[in-house]
Motif scaffolding. Sequence first.
Motif, PDB file in Angstrom:
ATOM      1  N   GLY A 156      -0.672  -7.984  -2.227  1.00  0.00           N
ATOM      2  CA  GLY A 156      -0.515  -8.230  -3.653  1.00  0.00           C
ATOM      3  C   GLY A 156      -0.772  -6.980  -4.469  1.00  0.00           C
ATOM      4  O   GLY A 156      -0.532  -5.867  -4.016  1.00  0.00           O
ATOM      5  N   ASN A 157      -1.273  -7.192  -5.665  1.00  0.00           N
ATOM      6  CA  ASN A 157      -1.571  -6.087  -6.572  1.00  0.00           C
ATOM      7  C   ASN A 157      -3.048  -5.722  -6.524  1.00  0.00           C
ATOM      8  O   ASN A 157      -3.633  -5.352  -7.537  1.00  0.00           O
ATOM      9  N   GLY A 158      -3.641  -5.835  -5.339  1.00  0.00           N
ATOM     10  CA  GLY A 158      -5.071  -5.586  -5.200  1.00  0.00           C
ATOM     11  C   GLY A 158      -5.439  -4.130  -5.415  1.00  0.00           C
ATOM     12  O   GLY A 158      -4.639  -3.225  -5.192  1.00  0.00           O
ATOM     13  N   THR A 159      -6.671  -3.919  -5.863  1.00  0.00           N
ATOM     14  CA  THR A 159      -7.197  -2.572  -6.052  1.00  0.00           C
ATOM     15  C   THR A 159      -8.562  -2.472  -5.375  1.00  0.00           C
ATOM     16  O   THR A 159      -9.173  -3.486  -5.036  1.00  0.00           O
ATOM     17  N   ALA A 160      -9.005  -1.253  -5.172  1.00  0.00           N
ATOM     18  CA  ALA A 160     -10.317  -1.011  -4.564  1.00  0.00           C
ATOM     19  C   ALA A 160     -10.919   0.230  -5.190  1.00  0.00           C
ATOM     20  O   ALA A 160     -10.197   1.082  -5.729  1.00  0.00           O
ATOM     21  N   THR A 161     -12.231   0.337  -5.123  1.00  0.00           N
ATOM     22  CA  THR A 161     -12.883   1.555  -5.596  1.00  0.00           C
ATOM     23  C   THR A 161     -12.569   2.693  -4.632  1.00  0.00           C
ATOM     24  O   THR A 161     -12.062   2.465  -3.524  1.00  0.00           O
ATOM     25  N   SER A 162     -12.887   3.894  -5.050  1.00  0.00           N
ATOM     26  CA  SER A 162     -12.617   5.061  -4.220  1.00  0.00           C
ATOM     27  C   SER A 162     -13.316   4.956  -2.861  1.00  0.00           C
ATOM     28  O   SER A 162     -12.714   5.206  -1.817  1.00  0.00           O
ATOM     29  N   ASP A 163     -14.591   4.557  -2.860  1.00  0.00           N
ATOM     30  CA  ASP A 163     -15.348   4.426  -1.608  1.00  0.00           C
ATOM     31  C   ASP A 163     -14.757   3.341  -0.712  1.00  0.00           C
ATOM     32  O   ASP A 163     -14.638   3.517   0.506  1.00  0.00           O
ATOM     33  N   GLN A 164     -14.382   2.208  -1.318  1.00  0.00           N
ATOM     34  CA  GLN A 164     -13.779   1.119  -0.549  1.00  0.00           C
ATOM     35  C   GLN A 164     -12.435   1.558   0.035  1.00  0.00           C
ATOM     36  O   GLN A 164     -12.114   1.244   1.188  1.00  0.00           O
ATOM     37  N   ALA A 165     -11.656   2.289  -0.768  1.00  0.00           N
ATOM     38  CA  ALA A 165     -10.341   2.747  -0.302  1.00  0.00           C
ATOM     39  C   ALA A 165     -10.474   3.694   0.887  1.00  0.00           C
ATOM     40  O   ALA A 165      -9.665   3.635   1.826  1.00  0.00           O
ATOM     41  N   ILE A 166     -11.497   4.552   0.877  1.00  0.00           N
ATOM     42  CA  ILE A 166     -11.720   5.463   2.011  1.00  0.00           C
ATOM     43  C   ILE A 166     -12.008   4.655   3.277  1.00  0.00           C
ATOM     44  O   ILE A 166     -11.424   4.900   4.337  1.00  0.00           O
ATOM     45  N   SER A 167     -12.914   3.674   3.159  1.00  0.00           N
ATOM     46  CA  SER A 167     -13.261   2.857   4.332  1.00  0.00           C
ATOM     47  C   SER A 167     -12.052   2.071   4.837  1.00  0.00           C
ATOM     48  O   SER A 167     -11.769   2.058   6.035  1.00  0.00           O
ATOM     49  N   LEU A 168     -11.337   1.420   3.915  1.00  0.00           N
ATOM     50  CA  LEU A 168     -10.153   0.652   4.316  1.00  0.00           C
ATOM     51  C   LEU A 168      -9.072   1.559   4.894  1.00  0.00           C
ATOM     52  O   LEU A 168      -8.388   1.187   5.843  1.00  0.00           O
ATOM     53  N   GLY A 169      -8.947   2.740   4.318  1.00  0.00           N
ATOM     54  CA  GLY A 169      -7.955   3.693   4.819  1.00  0.00           C
ATOM     55  C   GLY A 169      -8.256   4.150   6.234  1.00  0.00           C
ATOM     56  O   GLY A 169      -7.358   4.235   7.080  1.00  0.00           O
ATOM     57  N   LEU A 170      -9.533   4.438   6.510  1.00  0.00           N
ATOM     58  CA  LEU A 170      -9.915   4.863   7.863  1.00  0.00           C
ATOM     59  C   LEU A 170      -9.688   3.757   8.888  1.00  0.00           C
ATOM     60  O   LEU A 170      -9.156   4.002   9.979  1.00  0.00           O
TER      61      LEU A 170
END
Length: 196
Positions: A156-170
Amino acid sequence: KTTVESYEVEHDFLTLGRRVMVINAREIKYDNNQRKILLSILDVTDQRKIEQDKAKLMHQKDTLLKEMRHRIANSLQLIASIILLKAGTVKSEESRLHLEDAHDRILSVATVQRNLDTVGEDDLVPMTSYLTILCESVAVSMIGGRKPITIKVSGGNGTATSDQAISLGLVTTELVINALKHAFPDGKGQVTVTYE
């Protein structure tokens, strides 16, 4: 007007110079129908200067953070390339596999760093575009058009904080790399990344 609230104005005073003032005014009515104006003027010049300085510092910090991320990603990319070159020269199959695995893990961290481009710590990262760019980068480095394997990101159109995005990205990068390495013995298929 009978009421003025937080009206901000700049004025040049002969002895004080340019000052920023906040004006509040309210009409007061007495029982004998007499009217007066209660007026307050607050000098906020120093406060506005502090706010401007803080905004400049935040902008500089964000610029330095982006530059640091970019340099880290470039350094990791270089290290990953050196490891891959070394993997091609070793004679031991086990050592080659370990070096290739190290290459993939370093590449996943570099990919996350390269594709995480936010304005500031408090900003939210749009996850669909972030994960799509991330997966496209992994596909280019791992597949490079050599195999008919596609990667699809849906959500969807979900967003995450910078720290969350790093963890999810890894985590996402690690899972996608493992899927590309082990899930398609015949060399074709599709990896689907879904989030809610």
